[in-house]
Design an enzyme around this catalytic site. Structure first.
Site, PDB file in Angstrom:
ATOM      1  N   GLN A  39       0.922  -1.366   0.118  1.00  0.00           N
ATOM      2  CA  GLN A  39      -0.096  -0.039   0.040  1.00  0.00           C
ATOM      3  C   GLN A  39       0.933   1.085  -0.011  1.00  0.00           C
ATOM      4  O   GLN A  39       1.705   1.347   0.794  1.00  0.00           O
ATOM      5  CB  GLN A  39      -0.936  -0.072   1.160  1.00  0.00           C
ATOM      6  CG  GLN A  39      -1.686   1.397   1.466  1.00  0.00           C
ATOM      7  CD  GLN A  39      -3.075   1.083   0.622  1.00  0.00           C
ATOM      8  OE1 GLN A  39      -3.506   0.245   0.046  1.00  0.00           O
ATOM      9  NE2 GLN A  39      -3.854   2.146   0.828  1.00  0.00           N
TER      10      GLN A  39
ATOM     11  N   HIS B  39       0.309  12.706   0.411  1.00  0.00           N
ATOM     12  CA  HIS B  39      -0.799  12.241   1.264  1.00  0.00           C
ATOM     13  C   HIS B  39      -0.899  13.364   2.431  1.00  0.00           C
ATOM     14  O   HIS B  39      -1.089  12.732   3.530  1.00  0.00           O
ATOM     15  CB  HIS B  39      -0.569  10.873   1.525  1.00  0.00           C
ATOM     16  CG  HIS B  39      -1.399  10.065   2.129  1.00  0.00           C
ATOM     17  ND1 HIS B  39      -2.703  10.531   2.896  1.00  0.00           N
ATOM     18  CD2 HIS B  39      -2.044   8.663   1.897  1.00  0.00           C
ATOM     19  CE1 HIS B  39      -3.590   9.783   2.979  1.00  0.00           C
ATOM     20  NE2 HIS B  39      -3.121   8.738   2.825  1.00  0.00           N
TER      21      HIS B  39
ATOM     22  N   GLU C 108      -5.345  15.158  -1.106  1.00  0.00           N
ATOM     23  CA  GLU C 108      -3.758  14.886  -1.696  1.00  0.00           C
ATOM     24  C   GLU C 108      -3.628  15.329  -3.159  1.00  0.00           C
ATOM     25  O   GLU C 108      -4.510  14.910  -4.017  1.00  0.00           O
ATOM     26  CB  GLU C 108      -3.410  13.466  -1.484  1.00  0.00           C
ATOM     27  CG  GLU C 108      -3.990  12.951   0.043  1.00  0.00           C
ATOM     28  CD  GLU C 108      -4.249  11.400  -0.027  1.00  0.00           C
ATOM     29  OE1 GLU C 108      -3.495  10.583  -0.902  1.00  0.00           O
ATOM     30  OE2 GLU C 108      -5.131  11.039   0.746  1.00  0.00           O
TER      31      GLU C 108
END
Length: 316
Positions: A86, A169, A273
Site C-alpha cells: 500500500q 498524502h 492529496e
C-alpha cells in the site's frame, strides 16, 4: 543547506524515538519539521505556533511502520493501484540529506529549505526492479507557506522506462470534519475507492463530510481550497504536475480498526492529496518528472454567514 542571520533557519536534530529530523524556521515564527524517515513532513506551524497538519496521537515513529499523519509520500505506487505494498515504499525508507542537489529552475529566496534524496537499495530493486533518484525539496516561504518539490529521475542502465503513481498524502488538521467543505472539485469525475474504483461525477456545489470518503478526483484544477468554518481558516493547495486529487477521511468504523489512529481522531483531520494516479507517469532513462505542491493557510472571510471560497480560488 541555508541558514538565516538572526536565527538558525535549518536545524538537524533528533525527533521521536531518536529518529533524525530537520526543523525549518522562518523569522516571523512559522516552522516545519521533516523526518528523514520517509522524507516526511510531520509538522507545519503558522507564525502563531498553531499546528496546521494532523499527526495521530497513536502514530508509530518506528521503522518499518509508516508515520500516520503529516505528509507521507506515496511512491512508486499510490494506494493499491499496482502490485506493491500500500502506497509504495518511499514512506518507510530512510532518506539522506542531499548536499549537492542540481540547480532548481526557479531561484528560491527562501532561507529555510532542505534537500533530501532517496535512491533504491538492492532490496528495493528486488520488489521494484528500477533504478531512480528521487530528490525532494521542502521549503518554508517568508509568509509561512509550505512548498514541496519532488524530482524523480530514471537512472536505469538497461535502457528500460518505468511507470509510477504518486501522491503527497497530506493530513490537514481541522476543527470539526462536519464543519469543513472543499471547493474546486465540484462537477468533476472521480474514482470511488469505496465502490471498486467505479467512476462517477461529483454532483454537489462543494464537498462536505457526513461519512467515510475515499475518492480520486480526476483532471483537477491547479488550486483547491479547504474551508474550516469553525477556525475561520482556509487551506489553499496549489499544485503542478499532479493532475489528480485524493480526498480521504476514514470516519468512525475504519478509525476504530486502525491501531495507529485514535477512535475519534477522524473528526479532526482531512486528507486532500495532490496526486498522479489515473494515468501513471512514465519516464525513459535519463528523463525527470517534477511534481510541486504549495500549501498556504489564510483567514476565511464570511459572506451571508457562509465562507466565501471564490475569493480564495480566483485570487492568484
Amino acid at each position: 543547506m541555508a541558514t538565516g542571520s538572526d536565527r538558525v533557519a535549518v536545524e538537524l536534530c533528533k525527533g521521536i524515538n531518536g529518529l533524525d529530523k530537520v526543523v525549518l524556521r522562518e523569522s516571523r515564527g512559522s516552522s516545519v519539521e521533516v523526518y528523514l524517515y520517509g522524507g516526511q513532513v510531520t509538522s507545519w506551524k503558522n507564525d502563531h505556533g498553531e499546528e496546521l497538519l494532523f499527526v495521530s496521537s497513536k502514530a508509530i515513529f518506528k521503522p518499518p511502520k509508516a508515520i500516520r499523519g503529516g505528509i507521507p509520500i506515496c511512491f512508486p505506487q499510490f494506494g493499491s493501484h499496482g502490485g506493491l505494498e500500500q502506497h509504495g515504499f518511499a514512506r518507510n525508507r530512510v532518506w539522506s540529506i542531499d548536499t549537492d542537489p542540481p540547480p532548481f529552475p526557479t531561484v528560491s529566496s527562501n532561507k529555510a529549505f532542505i534537500d533530501l534524496i532517496f535512491k533504491p537499495t538492492e532490496e528495493d530493486m528486488k520488489i521494484w526492479p528500477h533504478s531512480f533518484e528521487f530528490r525532494l525539496r521542502v521549503a518554508l516561504g517568508p509568509g509561512g507557506d509550505l512548498m514541496l518539490t519532488s524530482r524523480i529521475r530514471n537512472t536505469n542502465a538497461d535502457g528500460k522506462p518505468f511507470s509510477f503513481t504518486f501522491a503527497y498524502h497530506t493530513y490537514f488538521s481541522v476543527s470539526d470534519i462536519s464543519e469543513v467543505r472543499v471547493e474546486g472539485l465540484e462537477t468533476l469525475d472521480y474514482l470511488d475507492n469505496l465502490q471498486s474504483k467505479e467512476r462517477f461525477t461529483e454532483q454537489g456545489d462543494a464537498i462536505t463530510f457526513e461519512s467515510e470518503i475515499d475518492k480520486i478526483y480526476l483532471s483537477t484544477p491547479t488550486k483547491i481550497a479547504i474551508l474550516d468554518h469553525e477556525k475561520k481558516r482556509t487551506f489553499v493547495l496549489r499544485k503542478d504536475g499532479l493532475p489528480d486529487a485524493v480526498v480521504w477521511n476514514p470516519w468512525d468504523r475504519k478509525a476504530k480498526a486502525m491501531a495507529d489512529f485514535g477512535d475519534d481522531e477522524y473528526k479532526h483531520m482531512l486528507c486532500v492529496e495532490a496526486a498522479a494516479v489515473e494515468k501513471p507517469i512514465t519516464l525513459k532513462p535519463g528523463e525527470e518528472w517534477r511534481g510541486r505542491l504549495e500549501l498556504s493557510a489564510v483567514p476565511s472571510s464570511y459572506c451571508s454567514g457562509q465562507l466565501d471560497p471564490r475569493k480564495v480560488l480566483l485570487s492568484s
